[in-house]
Design an enzyme around this catalytic site. Structure first.
Site, short mmCIF file in Angstrom:
data_model
loop_
_atom_site.label_atom_id
_atom_site.label_comp_id
_atom_site.label_asym_id
_atom_site.label_seq_id
_atom_site.Cartn_x
_atom_site.Cartn_y
_atom_site.Cartn_z
N SER A 40 -21.41 60.86 2.45
CA SER A 40 -20.90 60.44 1.23
C SER A 40 -20.05 61.45 0.30
CB SER A 40 -21.80 59.90 0.17
OG SER A 40 -21.59 59.21 -0.91
N ASP A 123 -19.22 48.99 3.77
CA ASP A 123 -19.61 49.83 2.88
C ASP A 123 -18.24 49.72 1.63
OD1 ASP A 123 -19.41 52.19 1.16
OD2 ASP A 123 -19.60 53.80 2.92
N HIS A 157 -23.11 51.39 2.36
CA HIS A 157 -22.95 52.93 2.09
C HIS A 157 -24.23 53.33 2.47
CE1 HIS A 157 -20.97 56.33 0.78
NE2 HIS A 157 -22.04 56.34 -0.28
#
Ligand SMILES: *[C@@H]1O[C@H](CO)[C@@H](O)[C@H](O)[C@H]1NC(C)=O
Length: 276
Positions: A40, A123, A157
Site C-alpha cells: 500500500s 482491491d 486491499h
C-alpha cells in the site's frame, strides 16, 4: 539467510512504540544482496526507493498494492493513484528519464533488477488499474524476464499470506490490520522471486530476535515512525556469517502504534529469514 528490516514509512500519524529503542548496530550484510518490498503506501514508497536508489536496492523490489513512481504529484488529484483509477504515467515516466543519473540513480540499473508485483482482484483502495499503470511504467525500463505480476483472485486491499495470523481478516476484507490468509504466501513469493536458493520456510518456532531501533539521525526522515524493527536470524548473529538484507515497508495504519507486532508476525517474512 535474509535479515529483515522493517522501516515504517507511512505518512500517517506516527505513534510512539511501546518497545525501548536503541541505535541500529552494525551487522555483517552483503551490500550486493539488498532488496525492498512494501504494501500500500509502503508499496508506493518501495517504488520510490527501488527506482531512486536502484544502486542501493541492487537485487530489486516487490510491490504489494502500490502504484507508479512519482504518481501522486502529477495528477489532477492525488487519489487518481488510488481507488482503482487509471493515473497518467506520462509526466512521472518523463521525470524518471530526465532525473536518471542526476537526481536519482541511473534508470538503466533497472534492466538488471528483479521486480515483483501483486494486486488483489477485488482491491478497491489501490486496485489492479493502478498496479497495471505501475507495470506499464516499469516495462519501459526493466527486463521482462526479471519481472513478475501476480493477481490474487478475490483478494481485497490486504497483505496476502497463506496462514491466519492472530487478528487477521478474511481475504475479501479491507480493514485494519490489512493482513489476511489469502491462501497465497506473499512474503515467500516476493523473497523467492528476488533471491535464488533460499532456505525452506521455517514453520516452527523462529530462532531469531526482533530488534527495535530508533529511526532518527541517519535512519530518520520526516513522516517516519520513531521506531523500526530488525529481524535477526540466530545464524546471522555470528559475525562470520554474511547475510542478505530485505527491507519491508508497511502501509498506512499498520504502524506498531496501531497494530502492534502484527505486520512483523503475520506477513510471514520472518519465517523465510532464517533456519530454525
Ligand atoms: C508475535 O510474535 C512474538 C514472538 O513469537 C509473540 O510474542 C507475539 O505475541 C506475537 N504477536 C502476535 C500478534 O501474533
Amino acid at each position: 539467510m535474509v535479515g529483515l528490516l522493517y522501516l515504517f514509512s507511512c505518512f500517517a500519524v506516527a505513534m510512539t512504540s511501546a518497545l525501548a529503542q536503541g541505535v541500529l548496530g552494525a551487522y555483517n550484510v552483503d551490500p550486493s544482496s539488498v532488496s525492498i518490498s512494501g504494501f500500500s503506501s509502503g508499496g508506493f514508497m518501495t517504488v520510490q526507493l527501488g527506482v531512486a536508489y536502484s544502486d542501493v536496492f541492487n537485487v530489486g523490489f516487490g510491490v504489494f498494492a502500490g502504484g507508479p513512481y512519482d504518481c501522486a504529484r502529477n495528477q489532477n488529484a492525488f487519489n487518481n493513484c488510488m481507488f482503482d483509477n487509471t493515473p497518467s504515467i506520462d509526466i512521472p515516466t518523463a521525470n524518471m528519464k530526465s532525473w536518471s543519473g542526476v537526481e536519482i540513480a541511473h534508470v538503466s540499473n533497472l534492466r538488471s533488477r528483479r521486480i515483483y508485483m501483486q494486486t488483489g482482484s477485488a482491491d478497491e483502495v489501490i486496485g489492479p488499474n493502478v498496479m497495471r499503470k505501475l507495470k506499464a511504467q516499469l516495462d519501459q525500463f526493466t527486463n521482462s524476464k526479471e519481472l513478475t505480476y501476480v493477481t490474487t483472485t478475490d483478494a481485497a486491499h490486504t497483505f496476502p499470506a497463506d496462514f491466519g495470523g492472530l487478528g487477521d481478516n478474511p481475504c475479501d476484507t479491507s480493514e485494519p490490520p490489512y493482513l489476511s490468509n489469502c491462501n497465497y504466501d506473499g512474503a515467500g513469493a516476493v523473497l523467492q522471486w528476488l533471491y535464488d536458493d533460499l532456505n525452506p520456510r521455517n514453520t516452527g518456532s523462529l530462532s531469531g530476535r526482533v530488534i527495535p531501533f530508533a529511526q532518527s539521525g541517519s535512519y530518520g526522515a520526516p513522516g517516519m515512525d520513531t521506531t523500526a524493527y530488525l529481524y535477526m536470524p540466530a545464524s546471522c548473529e555470528d559475525s562470520s556469517t554474511i547475510c542478505k538484507l530485505h527491507v519491508a515497508l508497511h502501509g498506512c495504519t499498520q504502524a506498531y502504534g496501531f497494530i502492534g507486532d502484527k505486520y512483523i508476525n503475520n506477513t510471514g517474512y520472518n519465517m523465510w529469514a532464517g533456519k530454525s
